[in-house]
Enzyme design. Sequence first.
Site, PDB file in Angstrom:
ATOM      1  N   ASP A   8       0.798  -1.225   0.000  1.00  0.00           N
ATOM      2  CA  ASP A   8       0.000   0.000   0.000  1.00  0.00           C
ATOM      3  C   ASP A   8       0.836   1.284   0.000  1.00  0.00           C
ATOM      4  O   ASP A   8       1.512   1.586   0.983  1.00  0.00           O
ATOM      5  CB  ASP A   8      -0.907   0.032   1.236  1.00  0.00           C
ATOM      6  CG  ASP A   8      -1.860  -1.138   1.300  1.00  0.00           C
ATOM      7  OD1 ASP A   8      -3.085  -0.924   1.278  1.00  0.00           O
ATOM      8  OD2 ASP A   8      -1.387  -2.281   1.402  1.00  0.00           O
ATOM      9  N   GLU A  39      -4.278   2.320  -3.393  1.00  0.00           N
ATOM     10  CA  GLU A  39      -5.565   2.824  -2.907  1.00  0.00           C
ATOM     11  C   GLU A  39      -5.434   3.909  -1.845  1.00  0.00           C
ATOM     12  O   GLU A  39      -6.408   4.585  -1.541  1.00  0.00           O
ATOM     13  CB  GLU A  39      -6.414   1.672  -2.375  1.00  0.00           C
ATOM     14  CG  GLU A  39      -5.987   1.137  -1.041  1.00  0.00           C
ATOM     15  CD  GLU A  39      -7.191   0.864  -0.151  1.00  0.00           C
ATOM     16  OE1 GLU A  39      -8.312   0.815  -0.649  1.00  0.00           O
ATOM     17  OE2 GLU A  39      -6.983   0.739   1.061  1.00  0.00           O
ATOM     18  N   HIS A  68     -10.743   1.797  -0.302  1.00  0.00           N
ATOM     19  CA  HIS A  68     -10.741   3.253  -0.544  1.00  0.00           C
ATOM     20  C   HIS A  68     -10.791   3.601  -2.039  1.00  0.00           C
ATOM     21  O   HIS A  68     -10.553   4.752  -2.409  1.00  0.00           O
ATOM     22  CB  HIS A  68      -9.504   3.894   0.082  1.00  0.00           C
ATOM     23  CG  HIS A  68      -9.526   3.927   1.584  1.00  0.00           C
ATOM     24  ND1 HIS A  68     -10.460   4.641   2.294  1.00  0.00           N
ATOM     25  CD2 HIS A  68      -8.729   3.317   2.504  1.00  0.00           C
ATOM     26  CE1 HIS A  68     -10.247   4.487   3.590  1.00  0.00           C
ATOM     27  NE2 HIS A  68      -9.213   3.668   3.752  1.00  0.00           N
TER      28      HIS A  68
END
Length: 262
Positions: A8, A39, A68
């Site tokens: 991420d 995201e 998200h």
Amino acid sequence: MNILFVGDIYGRPGRKAAADLIPRLRESHRIDFCIANGENAAGGFGITENIAKKLFAYGADVVTTGNHVWDRKDAIPYILGADRVLRPANFPESVGGAGYGVFNASNGAPVGVVCMQGRVNMLDLDCPFRAGRDIVDRLRQRTPVIVVDFHAEASSEKIAYGWFMDGRASAVLGTHTHVQTADERILPGGTAYVSDAGMTGPHDSVIGARKEAVIQRFLDRTPVRFEPAENDVKLCGVVVEVEDETGKATRIERLRVDWQET
């Protein structure tokens, strides 16, 4: 082939680290294909068209997302029309956009990529087990090399998913919790697995956000605006070695690379 998976990417610090380190890692690890979870790339919440295009320019071949994905409303039309930005595949088909696809690696081999979201303490989407099985079975008609980004909260659900996909997918790589786990392994059927690839962004934080704001929210239980922290930036992820012909993983290596702006 060697596949780089970048965990991420969180806010501007994560994007800066990705910009600098992805090209270096592609060279040093002889990477044929790169997947990055983006995201959280826009201020910690969502992704924009401009940021997605930057991630591609940095060396990502595909960008996956998670819960998200729809946070930036102005980016929704782009996401719905972009075949290399994947939303969770277990959203209803009527949502539009792509949840999986087959893409060409730099060595010419096709690679299937699936973005899937868990349901424990998450939005109650379609069953990721049944949906994932059906998608992977379809993709295996086109390529044996298939990587699943399983974006989920519970480690139990992630581990169960890895075993469920063992021998079906080349790799099941967990995202969402932003804390890299040390349980990487090759499962008996040839599937590389890790519960969470970790976060690319500021680690002097609470999973990316300024720690003072998060602590205040826990103390006061009132709404607090979360903003990305800035210090102790690292790129976290994994490199997976996969046999092109069989799709079986032969090696998985965790990455946790420090980065400082020069």
